[in-house]
Design an enzyme around this catalytic site. Structure first.
Site, PDB file in Angstrom:
ATOM      1  N   HIS A  59       0.856  -1.182   0.000  1.00  0.00           N
ATOM      2  CA  HIS A  59       0.000   0.000   0.000  1.00  0.00           C
ATOM      3  C   HIS A  59       0.896   1.238   0.000  1.00  0.00           C
ATOM      4  O   HIS A  59       2.068   1.171   0.402  1.00  0.00           O
ATOM      5  CB  HIS A  59      -0.897   0.014   1.236  1.00  0.00           C
ATOM      6  N   GLU A  61       1.154   3.849   1.884  1.00  0.00           N
ATOM      7  CA  GLU A  61       1.748   4.219   3.173  1.00  0.00           C
ATOM      8  C   GLU A  61       2.902   3.283   3.535  1.00  0.00           C
ATOM      9  O   GLU A  61       3.945   3.735   4.020  1.00  0.00           O
ATOM     10  CB  GLU A  61       0.692   4.178   4.289  1.00  0.00           C
ATOM     11  N   CYS A  89      -5.771   2.081   5.837  1.00  0.00           N
ATOM     12  CA  CYS A  89      -6.424   0.829   6.216  1.00  0.00           C
ATOM     13  C   CYS A  89      -5.839   0.357   7.549  1.00  0.00           C
ATOM     14  O   CYS A  89      -4.847   0.928   8.031  1.00  0.00           O
ATOM     15  CB  CYS A  89      -6.203  -0.224   5.133  1.00  0.00           C
TER      16      CYS A  89
END
Length: 162
Positions: A59, A61, A89
């Site tokens: 992801h 991040e 998330c």
């Protein structure tokens, strides 16, 4: 927070959003972008690379955190802020805490992400459940030898706590 702090937040967050726009346009992964900033400088950036690298943990991040830690040569990002194009998330939020980032600033909400097919509600709902009530069959199998590595770690004089 001063207006100049808010202006800086807007500027950095806009950059993270631009990364997410580029990701979406190029089809490199999901429409997400993140940057890590310390002392007013971007030390790393990342876009979602899940499909590009066949890595479900890639992801935006996570990618940005990995690159930032590599860049500074340390697992701690204390003193830094992560700017994410969308509310992280559960996995990314946990990584943000583990990386000891000082702040998180995001644009889109998880409800807005869910509306385009990125729905994390199941994970948020599953985490607090007892093992036997989760959708993922989960078995805790206690092995006597499993505690030995913990004892070694606990008594080590060379460990690096994190």
């Amino acid at each position: 927070m001063t207006s100049s702090d808010l202006d800086a937040d807007r500027c950095f967050l806009s950059y993270a959003v631009e990364l997410s726009r580029r990701q979406a346009a190029a089809g490199l992964g999901g429409p997400f972008g993140a940057i890590v900033v310390r002392d007013g400088l971007i030390i790393a950036e990342g876009g979602n690379e899940v499909t590009a690298g066949n890595d479900p943990t890639a992801h935006a991040e996570i990618v940005a955190i990995r690159r930032a830690c590599s860049s500074i040569g340390n697992f701690s990002l204390a003193g830094a802020t992560i700017y994410a194009s969308c509310e992280p998330c559960p996995m990314c939020l946990a990584a943000i805490y583990w990386a000891r980032l000082d702040r998180l600033v995001f644009a889109n909400t998880r409800a807005e992400a869910a509306a385009i097919g990125f729905d994390d509600a199941l994970i948020y709902d599953e985490i607090p459940k007892p093992f036997d009530q989760r959708l993922l069959p989960t078995l805790r199998l206690a092995l006597p030898e499993a505690l030995e590595p913990f004892r070694i770690w606990q008594t080590s004089t060379t460990k690096v706590p994190y």
